[in-house]
Design a protein around this motif. Structure first.
Motif, PDB file in Angstrom:
ATOM      1  N   GLU A 109     -32.912 -17.836 -13.952  1.00 40.69           N
ATOM      2  CA  GLU A 109     -31.486 -17.523 -13.832  1.00 40.69           C
ATOM      3  C   GLU A 109     -31.379 -16.565 -12.641  1.00 40.69           C
ATOM      4  O   GLU A 109     -31.271 -15.340 -12.807  1.00 40.69           O
ATOM      5  N   THR A 179     -22.689 -12.715 -19.488  1.00 41.24           N
ATOM      6  CA  THR A 179     -22.759 -13.997 -18.783  1.00 41.24           C
ATOM      7  C   THR A 179     -21.372 -14.402 -18.298  1.00 41.24           C
ATOM      8  O   THR A 179     -20.400 -14.333 -19.058  1.00 41.24           O
ATOM      9  N   ASP A 181     -19.684 -17.581 -15.706  1.00 41.54           N
ATOM     10  CA  ASP A 181     -19.967 -18.771 -14.892  1.00 41.54           C
ATOM     11  C   ASP A 181     -19.228 -18.647 -13.558  1.00 41.54           C
ATOM     12  O   ASP A 181     -18.051 -18.995 -13.459  1.00 41.54           O
ATOM     13  N   SER A 208     -19.885  -6.677 -12.544  1.00 41.71           N
ATOM     14  CA  SER A 208     -20.795  -6.877 -13.680  1.00 41.71           C
ATOM     15  C   SER A 208     -21.430  -5.543 -14.079  1.00 41.71           C
ATOM     16  O   SER A 208     -21.564  -5.227 -15.264  1.00 41.71           O
ATOM     17  N   VAL A 311     -25.628 -13.663 -14.548  1.00 44.05           N
ATOM     18  CA  VAL A 311     -26.021 -12.938 -15.762  1.00 44.05           C
ATOM     19  C   VAL A 311     -26.429 -11.526 -15.353  1.00 44.05           C
ATOM     20  O   VAL A 311     -27.171 -11.343 -14.388  1.00 44.05           O
TER      21      VAL A 311
END
Ligand code: COA
Length: 383
Positions: A109, A179, A181, A208, A311
């Motif tokens: 990821e 998470t 997208d 984030s 993520v």
């Protein structure tokens, strides 16, 4: 029971580009790269060295015979995979001579993969404290010649041995992942270079961080003054600093100075090698531990992991008494000092000379664990 990092080390290839040379060749003011991006040198690999070469060299330095008998989990985090099916961890398992009854696999990821592997390894050892787990973050960050991301390239691996009653760092169970997208950076299958929306990736990274930082501190009743250092995923050293600066105004003067000083300690190695993708956060951890003189075992270290796509995770750790005796400071200094500086012409030639596994060939590079030959698409490594 305490579980965490028992051993940690990194490896980078033996070639680099000086960022002033790169800036001059690209008609850019060198201060954009040195100050604006915050990079001095960038690690570059010849085609005979790959993610397995870096990973094996990084892990070899830290494993004893006892470790090889106790490791029953090997996880490689990478976004530079060399096979769509077979995991790099399986090859590593053989090159490192780890006992046979082990689970070996690869996780992906973007730059978050190493943290996914580390969290899995921690949980495994919490369940089986007599076992050990090896986590390796290994990557080649390549954006392309003359691309916007070119000054943020790099290559290398970090190897982490996870054990109960660790010698270096206890990692706490509380963590918070997020998470979303988002297409800020991605690399469709069979495409050599990633597609990247630089401004969006910077924005998503900061956003984030703020989300996991604020929510973690609320959920687990922490405040900024509880931290002695905050470590960040470092795609380039200015990026983590921007994230840190986004929360510094909430801290008192002493905390601000402490976090800023420790951030500087954490980027010493990244400035010299560039982006290791999924290994970058952990290169920052090694840099902090090896270059900081005033770390305390009583105060927490916060770690922010970020992988585009996206993520993110925030978690915390505490140093173990006597951790300094288990670091590899001089080995790392020698590794960085003994590299060869490439001219821009040499770098561009090395960069474009990509490996074709469909052509059987032998390599004269005698570098440890470099590719010795390719036969029938299979890479044989120099042991
Ligand atoms: N002296 C000092 N600083 C200078 C300068 C000079 N002569 N010229 C420019 N700068 C500064 C800019 O002010 C800017 O600083 P700021 O971000 O604090 O405002 C910084 O250098 C970068 O300049 P910018 O114009 O934004 O660079 P760019 O358009 O070349 O893009 C990236 C930079 C990082 C977006 C690009 O390299 C990229 O796409 N990288 C890959 C993606 C990535 O790493 N994303 C991070 C999150 S994972």
């Amino acid at each position: 029971m305490n579980v965490g990092i028992d051993q940690i080390s990194f490896h980078v290839p033996n070639f680099y580009v000086d960022m002033v040379d790169l800036a001059n060749a690209r008609n850019v003011d060198p201060n954009k790269f040195l100050i604006g991006i915050g990079q001095e040198k960038m690690a570059v690999n010849p085609k005979s060295q790959d993610i397995i070469t870096f990973a094996t060299n990084a892990a070899k330095q830290i494993l004893t015979d006892d470790d090889l008998n106790k490791i029953d989990l090997i996880i490689v985090g990478t976004e530079s995979s060399i096979d769509e099916s077979k995991a790099a961890a399986v090859v590593l398992h053989r090159l490192l001579d780890i006992q046979p009854f082990a689970r070996s696999f690869e996780v992906k990821e973007a730059c978050y993969a190493g943290t996914a592997g580390l969290q899995m390894a921690l949980n495994h050892v919490r369940l089986h404290p007599d076992k050990k787990a090896l986590v390796i973050a290994t990557d080649i960050a390549k954006y392309g010649l003359n691309s916007g991301g070119e000054p943020t390239q790099g290559a290398g691996a970090v190897a982490i041995l996870v054990a109960a009653n660790p010698k270096i760092l206890v990692i706490h169970e509380e963590s918070l992942a997020l998470t979303q997208d988002i297409y800020d950076f991605w690399r469709p299958t069979n495409q050599a270079y990633p597609l990247v929306d630089g401004p969006l990736s910077n924005e998503t990274y900061i956003q984030s961080f703020n989300q996991v930082w604020n929510t973690y501190n609320q959920q687990f009743n922490q405040q900024i003054s509880d931290y002695q250092a905050l470590l960040f995923h470092i795609p380039y050293t200015k990026m983590g600093k921007k994230a840190l600066q986004s929360v510094l105004p909430t801290a008192d003067q002493i905390t601000q100075e402490r976090l800023l000083q420790h951030y500087e300690d954490s980027i010493q190695y990244s400035r010299q090698v560039g982006n290791l993708y999924t290994g970058s956060l952990y290169l920052g951890l090694i840099s902090l531990l090896e270059n900081s003189q005033d770390l305390k075992t009583t105060q927490k270290i916060g770690l922010f992991s970020y992988g585009s796509g996206a993520v993110a995770e925030f978690f915390t750790a505490s140093l173990v008494n006597g951790y300094q005796e288990h670091l590899h400071h001089s080995l790392h200094q020698n590794l960085l000092n003994e590299r060869k500086r490439l001219s821009i012409e040499e770098y561009e030639k090395m960069f474009e000379d990509s490996l074709d596994v469909n052509v059987d060939q032998e390599f004269s590079d005698t570098y440890p664990y470099s590719i010795q030959s390719i036969h029938n698409t299979i890479r044989q490594y120099r042991k």
